[in-house]
Design a protein around this motif. Structure first.
Motif, PDB file in Angstrom:
ATOM      1  N   GLU A   4      15.244 104.483  52.949  1.00 54.53           N
ATOM      2  CA  GLU A   4      16.357 103.680  54.415  1.00 54.53           C
ATOM      3  C   GLU A   4      15.679 101.800  54.107  1.00 54.53           C
ATOM      4  OE1 GLU A   4      16.137 104.139  58.770  1.00 54.53           O
ATOM      5  OE2 GLU A   4      14.776 105.419  57.689  1.00 54.53           O
ATOM      6  N   GLU A   6      16.363 100.095  56.436  1.00 56.76           N
ATOM      7  CA  GLU A   6      16.935  99.215  58.117  1.00 56.76           C
ATOM      8  C   GLU A   6      15.897 101.023  58.591  1.00 56.76           C
ATOM      9  OE1 GLU A   6      16.382  96.630  58.789  1.00 56.76           O
ATOM     10  OE2 GLU A   6      16.990  95.807  57.079  1.00 56.76           O
ATOM     11  N   SER A   7      14.617 100.372  59.157  1.00 58.55           N
ATOM     12  CA  SER A   7      13.828 101.688  60.114  1.00 58.55           C
ATOM     13  C   SER A   7      13.548 100.864  61.417  1.00 58.55           C
ATOM     14  CB  SER A   7      13.406 102.660  59.111  1.00 58.55           C
ATOM     15  OG  SER A   7      12.471 101.854  58.181  1.00 58.55           O
ATOM     16  N   ALA A  15      18.231 105.481  67.074  1.00 55.29           N
ATOM     17  CA  ALA A  15      18.385 104.200  65.914  1.00 55.29           C
ATOM     18  C   ALA A  15      18.893 103.023  65.967  1.00 55.29           C
ATOM     19  CB  ALA A  15      20.014 104.563  65.663  1.00 55.29           C
ATOM     20  N   THR A  16      18.852 102.449  64.919  1.00 60.15           N
ATOM     21  CA  THR A  16      18.444 101.010  65.183  1.00 60.15           C
ATOM     22  C   THR A  16      19.622  99.846  64.261  1.00 60.15           C
ATOM     23  OG1 THR A  16      16.999  98.785  64.471  1.00 60.15           O
ATOM     24  CG2 THR A  16      17.197 100.314  62.763  1.00 60.15           C
ATOM     25  N   ASP A  18      19.848  95.452  62.894  1.00 65.46           N
ATOM     26  CA  ASP A  18      19.541  95.249  61.576  1.00 65.46           C
ATOM     27  C   ASP A  18      18.769  93.886  62.482  1.00 65.46           C
ATOM     28  OD1 ASP A  18      21.085  93.590  61.890  1.00 65.46           O
ATOM     29  OD2 ASP A  18      21.360  93.111  59.291  1.00 65.46           O
ATOM     30  N   VAL A  61      26.188 105.260  58.825  1.00 66.93           N
ATOM     31  CA  VAL A  61      25.434 105.759  58.038  1.00 66.93           C
ATOM     32  C   VAL A  61      25.982 105.559  57.041  1.00 66.93           C
ATOM     33  CG1 VAL A  61      23.923 106.814  57.010  1.00 66.93           C
ATOM     34  CG2 VAL A  61      24.096 107.674  59.564  1.00 66.93           C
ATOM     35  N   LYS A 119      22.668 102.098  60.301  1.00 63.42           N
ATOM     36  CA  LYS A 119      21.753 102.616  59.255  1.00 63.42           C
ATOM     37  C   LYS A 119      22.701 102.504  57.967  1.00 63.42           C
ATOM     38  CE  LYS A 119      18.349 105.471  61.979  1.00 63.42           C
ATOM     39  NZ  LYS A 119      17.985 106.681  61.846  1.00 63.42           N
TER      40      LYS A 119
END
Length: 182
Positions: A4, A6-7, A15-16, A18, A61, A119
């Motif tokens: 992943e 970005e997490s 969900a995020t 950056d 995604v 993501k």
């Protein structure tokens, strides 16, 4: 194998972007996958999404499939798993992973600039079509938006087509954005 880009580390699923802005998972209406590979085809698919189907509550995604540099024994069985034979092959894979991370960050920024949560994931697989179909299932994708190279029927038959594979195996809507006619 997926990594992943970005997490977040929170106790509840989110969900995020950056920037770290969070959207509770309950507020996500659709999860759309856009495969990315650094080509004009990927950019065209992203732009088509933004111009035609973007909605509030979407989660994009981005998936970049990295094909490993592999070789197998000349005398081994044809169905034997491939293996790395040189340090150069491993170094080549590391370079592809580094490039994939840069590409993912670029698309995360594009999504942010267009006000879309996103993501990004890297997958290492020798079969990109299969990796994308697996990603659809892994990430509970609502639909896929992807570009294609615009191969003719005969070339696509002999060379194969990732978009054609995804279209026939994803079991969800797939929008294939063709290149402009010449």
């Amino acid at each position: 194998m997926a990594a992943e880009a970005e997490s977040t580390t929170t106790s509840q699923p989110h969900a995020t972007m950056d920037t770290g802005d969070l959207l509770p998972i309950d507020d996500i209406k659709r999860t759309i996958m856009i495969p990315i590979d650094g080509s004009e085809n990927s950019i065209r698919a992203f732009n088509w999404y933004v111009d035609n189907v973007k909605k509030d509550g979407d989660l994009l995604v981005f998936v970049n499939v990295i094909e490993p540099v592999i070789s197998s024994s000349v005398f081994g069985p044809l169905d034997a798993p491939p293996f790395y034979t040189t340090q150069a092959a491993e170094d080549g894979l590391e370079q592809k992973i580094a490039g994939g991370k840069v590409l993912c960050k670029e698309y995360l920024q594009r999504a942010k600039d267009n006000g879309v949560m996103s993501k990004a994931f890297l997958h290492i697989d020798s079969k990109p079509g299969r990796a994308l179909v697996d990603s659809c299932n892994d990430h509970n994708i609502s639909f896929v938006v992807m570009g294609n190279r615009g191969l003719g029927t005969i070339r696509r038959t002999f060379m194969g087509s990732v978009s054609d594979y995804v279209l026939h195996h994803a079991n969800r809507p797939v929008m294939i954005i063709s290149p402009p006619e010449k």
